[in-house]
Design a protein around this motif. Sequence first.
Motif, short mmCIF file in Angstrom:
data_model
loop_
_atom_site.label_atom_id
_atom_site.label_comp_id
_atom_site.label_asym_id
_atom_site.label_seq_id
_atom_site.Cartn_x
_atom_site.Cartn_y
_atom_site.Cartn_z
N GLN A 37 -39.33 -20.43 30.38
CA GLN A 37 -40.24 -19.80 29.44
C GLN A 37 -40.47 -20.72 28.26
O GLN A 37 -39.55 -20.98 27.47
N GLN A 41 -45.36 -18.15 25.86
CA GLN A 41 -45.83 -17.93 27.23
C GLN A 41 -44.89 -17.01 27.99
O GLN A 41 -43.75 -16.76 27.56
N GLY A 42 -45.38 -16.52 29.11
CA GLY A 42 -44.52 -15.74 29.99
C GLY A 42 -43.65 -16.65 30.83
O GLY A 42 -43.92 -17.84 30.95
N PRO A 43 -42.58 -16.09 31.39
CA PRO A 43 -41.71 -16.90 32.25
C PRO A 43 -42.47 -17.44 33.46
O PRO A 43 -43.32 -16.75 34.03
#
Lengths: 112, 115
Positions: A37, A41-43
């Motif tokens: 991550q 941002q998203g993983p």
Amino acid sequence: GAGVSQTPSNKVTEKGKYVELRCDPISGHTALYWYRQSLGQGPEFLIYFQGTGAADDSGLPNDRFFAVRPEGSVSTLKIQRTERGDSAVYLCASSPHGETQYFGPGTRLLVL
Amino acid sequence: AQSVAQPEDQVNVAEGNPLTVKCTYSVSGNPYLFWYVQYPNRGLQFLLKYITGDNLVKGSYGFEAEFNKSQTSFHLKKPSALVSDSALYFCAVRPPGGSASKIIFGSGTRLSIRP
């Protein structure tokens, strides 16, 4: 019960060094996942294990990244010749049946 | 390409008001859908999931989500927001097929509840 644990919680290293990040999944969970991550941002998926074998490593960005799970429990994510762009939070998750994934607190890696 | 979209970077709601955090997905077939919450300096915490069955699923902390197949959406809702709900929320999808496969996450929505 105990959740997913990850060590270290923070790791600072210099560009070019080698690092290992450890994940202890929830006991009895056969599936284990690594995500990365970046800030804001998203993983993003890296790799997942079913038992001892890597069932899908399509998310590993390049051959500097490698992960193992030799006994089907603890997993180690290994990064060779670290680069500043590798700086991120590395998340580990485990799952009993492949539906819900339970995440650890993450390892924050900073490459100087 | 398979993807998840969270169109709002931030949602601001007054305490006690209803809240909605939007999510749409682009995946062929019938995916599994999830919501996770992330508090500062902590890992992702599972909130709820849709696998099959009733389109309205209930999860932790009074949250619920509605699956809409025609609109390919899975919006997160709560009837009455609390200040403690302030956190980063991620929608995620597990594409159909295979077993124990990876999850694709959205970019996250920061929920801010003002007293």
